[in-house]
Design a protein around this motif. Sequence first.
Motif, short mmCIF file in Angstrom:
data_model
loop_
_atom_site.label_atom_id
_atom_site.label_comp_id
_atom_site.label_asym_id
_atom_site.label_seq_id
_atom_site.Cartn_x
_atom_site.Cartn_y
_atom_site.Cartn_z
N UNK A 430 0.87 -1.18 0.00
CA UNK A 430 0.00 0.00 0.00
C UNK A 430 0.91 1.23 0.00
N UNK A 431 0.31 2.40 0.02
CA UNK A 431 1.13 3.61 0.04
C UNK A 431 1.95 3.69 1.32
N UNK A 432 1.45 3.07 2.38
CA UNK A 432 2.14 3.17 3.67
C UNK A 432 3.04 1.96 3.96
N UNK A 433 2.82 0.83 3.32
CA UNK A 433 3.48 -0.41 3.71
C UNK A 433 4.25 -1.00 2.53
N UNK A 434 5.55 -1.30 2.78
CA UNK A 434 6.41 -1.90 1.75
C UNK A 434 7.08 -3.14 2.33
N UNK A 435 7.01 -4.23 1.57
CA UNK A 435 7.70 -5.47 1.92
C UNK A 435 8.84 -5.68 0.94
N UNK A 436 10.04 -5.92 1.47
CA UNK A 436 11.18 -6.23 0.61
C UNK A 436 11.70 -7.60 1.02
N UNK A 437 11.68 -8.55 0.09
CA UNK A 437 12.10 -9.92 0.38
C UNK A 437 13.05 -10.41 -0.70
N UNK A 438 14.07 -11.12 -0.29
CA UNK A 438 15.03 -11.63 -1.26
C UNK A 438 15.89 -12.72 -0.67
N UNK A 439 16.77 -13.23 -1.49
CA UNK A 439 17.70 -14.27 -1.06
C UNK A 439 19.05 -14.01 -1.72
N UNK A 440 20.10 -14.32 -0.99
CA UNK A 440 21.46 -14.10 -1.46
C UNK A 440 22.23 -15.41 -1.35
N UNK A 441 23.12 -15.64 -2.31
CA UNK A 441 24.01 -16.80 -2.24
C UNK A 441 25.45 -16.31 -2.33
N UNK A 442 26.31 -16.79 -1.43
CA UNK A 442 27.72 -16.44 -1.43
C UNK A 442 28.56 -17.71 -1.40
N UNK A 443 29.64 -17.71 -2.17
CA UNK A 443 30.57 -18.83 -2.22
C UNK A 443 31.99 -18.29 -2.06
N UNK A 444 32.76 -18.92 -1.19
CA UNK A 444 34.17 -18.55 -1.02
C UNK A 444 35.06 -19.74 -1.33
N UNK A 445 36.15 -19.50 -2.06
CA UNK A 445 37.21 -20.47 -2.29
C UNK A 445 38.51 -19.81 -1.84
N UNK A 446 38.85 -20.00 -0.59
CA UNK A 446 40.05 -19.40 -0.03
C UNK A 446 40.81 -20.46 0.74
N UNK A 447 41.34 -20.14 1.93
CA UNK A 447 41.99 -21.17 2.74
C UNK A 447 40.96 -22.20 3.20
N UNK A 448 39.69 -21.76 3.28
CA UNK A 448 38.56 -22.65 3.55
C UNK A 448 37.54 -22.42 2.45
N UNK A 449 36.91 -23.49 1.94
CA UNK A 449 35.84 -23.37 0.96
C UNK A 449 34.50 -23.51 1.66
N UNK A 450 33.58 -22.58 1.40
CA UNK A 450 32.28 -22.63 2.07
C UNK A 450 31.29 -21.78 1.29
N UNK A 451 29.99 -21.99 1.57
CA UNK A 451 28.96 -21.19 0.93
C UNK A 451 27.73 -21.13 1.82
N UNK A 452 26.78 -20.28 1.44
CA UNK A 452 25.54 -20.16 2.21
C UNK A 452 24.48 -19.43 1.39
N UNK A 453 23.22 -19.90 1.48
CA UNK A 453 22.05 -19.15 1.04
C UNK A 453 21.57 -18.31 2.23
N UNK A 454 21.29 -17.04 1.97
CA UNK A 454 20.94 -16.12 3.05
C UNK A 454 19.64 -15.40 2.72
N UNK A 455 18.52 -15.79 3.32
CA UNK A 455 17.26 -15.07 3.10
C UNK A 455 17.26 -13.72 3.82
N UNK A 456 16.58 -12.75 3.23
CA UNK A 456 16.44 -11.41 3.83
C UNK A 456 14.99 -10.97 3.65
N UNK A 457 14.44 -10.34 4.67
CA UNK A 457 13.07 -9.82 4.58
C UNK A 457 12.93 -8.62 5.50
N UNK A 458 12.21 -7.60 5.04
CA UNK A 458 11.98 -6.42 5.87
C UNK A 458 10.65 -5.78 5.51
N UNK A 459 10.09 -5.09 6.49
CA UNK A 459 8.87 -4.32 6.33
C UNK A 459 9.15 -2.87 6.69
#
Length: 723
Positions: A430-459
């Motif tokens: 609505x004019x007063x209310x905004x929802x922002x939702x998304x997801x992020x994926x990060x991958x690292x290949x360094x001295x340790x290899x790892x990754x993660x999906x990271x959900x985000x949501x805000x009002x």
Amino acid sequence: MTMRPYHVFILGCVAALPAGGVARAEQATALPDIDVTASRPEQTPAAESRPLAEKTQALDDARANILPPLGVSAYSIGAAAIAQSPQGDNAPLNQVLLQAPGVSQDSAASGLFHVRNEHANAQYRVNGVMLPEGVSGFGVLLDTQFVGGVSLLTGALPAQFGLHTSGIIDVVSKNGAFDGGGSIGVYGGSHGTITPSFEYGGTSGQTQYFVTGSFLQSNLGIENTTPALNAIHDRNQLSKFFGYVSTILDDGSRLSFLTGSAVGTYQIPATPGQTTFPGVATLMPFSASYPSSAVAENQYEASLYNVLAWQKSMGALDFQVAYFSRYSALQFSPDAYGDLLYNGVASDVLRESFLNGVNADAAYRYNEAHTIRGGISASGEETYSRNASLVFATDADGNPYGSPFAAPVDKSAKFGWLLGAYIQDEWKISRQLTLNAGIRFDQMYQYVDANQFSPRISLTYAPLDGTSIHAGFARYFTPPSQALSAPVNLGLFANTTAAPANTESGSVLPERGSYVDVGIDQKVLPGLTLGVDGYLKWARDLLDDGQFGQALVLTAFNYAKGYNQGLEFKFNYEQGDFRAYGNLALAKQMATNVVSNQYLFDPDELAFISTHNVYTDHSQKLTASAGASYLWNGLRFSADMIYGSGLRAGFANTTTVAPYVQFNAGVMDELKFAPNMKPLTLRFDVVNLFDTIYQIRDGSGIGVFAPQYGPRRGFFIGISQKI
């Protein structure tokens, strides 16, 4: 410092470091449409430049639409607010950031400042492009003189912000006055401080340009290790340069390039009254005539960066593609005799990082209710770490004997990757209310290899005019700095004075956290805004850094678990010629069980931490800042203050240093000696007005090697001429 062939590109792109004068300029680029808490002057371009100004503003608005800070706590400081504070844009950027809520002061050796009690987890962005993290050190890469506006974004960040997320330091650069011109000047005073600098900008056809440079020389380069007025062996020289050019192309897109550098040499302050390393004095001739006040260590730092960005708007689609590179180096040079005598080891430490990367971000207005945003990023980094040490051999009881010798060189080189992608939807319910939702994926290949999906949501909810309420949740994935997490070959130092008390050494891991943030901002009266924000973070493999040893170089480690919580209050008032602000933050960060680089810790302390929640060394219970400025008969009077209840100290951070407060004051005037002459600006500032003697660090606590005191009272004068 070693140089490699691939350094030629970045060094060739960075101009020579100039020395010129101290100056201020009006802000030329508007900040994104967020909770602005500091005013900025409007620019009035000449009639012939107005079409270019309008095109530039349209592209700036489009860029703000690509990466909007939805659902976050935002605090903005414009160029005018910086100029109207004590020291103005002669103050380092880290001191400017102390005006923001939840930002606490620390020593140069421990990172200069912390956002919401986090260590080294802030991210710098310039004109929407992330500047990659380099080798940690004393020099702040970005010069306040080129800042057209800066915003600190905290909380549950939207999906476009990854990697370092305790705070986003979002900088909009000056892009040159449309009428052209600049200034030259000089600023200096107490502690042998002198800073000549210059800035100049203008337009040519469809192109804008802006350059600034400064050279700082001071006898108080790093915090004094004693309460005396003058430090022992503390001279520094720091050169900075920034250049920006942007061209609007025929199709309405924009190509921009910015480049910058910071190169500094630092003397490490000596600390009188230190005791010699056990058993070493008898092995070294003339040790009785070599006090610790004579120890002369030095450090060299260099940071160079380039960013090339192309921005385009095509109806409902806005996007920006950027290439960035950064070279960073740090070298600590010991006092071989003094470090052996007082520390049992003298280490020559070198760290280098060279990084190249690209990112692309886009926003598509699907309809009036939905805007879809997404992006990708990739960066490759080569780091090199070398530690060449002089040591003594030790017997079975750990006692040193014989003559010092060079231990085998401990070195490590690594090429690593960081990859990321995100997608999110801004839904205007609505004019007063905004929802922002998304997801992020990060991958690292360094001295340790790892990754993660990271959900985000805000009002974000704006029920009334002047009221904004936000609430959000975010998962975070924070890779350690590759340069700070290089493994150490402890076997090289076995049976020497450099051998640690234990040899456990787990790999440094990425931090995985969950974050909840809720806040409200309310315009109460004309010009007056009040705000409150609360947050809670809990993390696995909580990242931290510390200085372990005489080399002023940080090393990363992890706690198995940790949490961070806080509450922030702020007010801002601006009416006519008067401006005032104030912030108060209550915070606590605790963690338990060290799970990487355990060899850095004393065995008793390590055992205690494994079974207890302890405060992190940078956790401060109460932090406050306030300031005001007033224009009276052409004179601008200003004052500000910072307060800290004290950072942690003692065994396993179980105590704190004493609380402190520091006041600063300034006065500024602009003079015109002829109607057609550009103004001359004069300013006089007093740092630590009441000459309060206080400690930032007392030399104890986890990852703290030496005491550091706040600055004693200093008087500074500046003069700059617009050209």
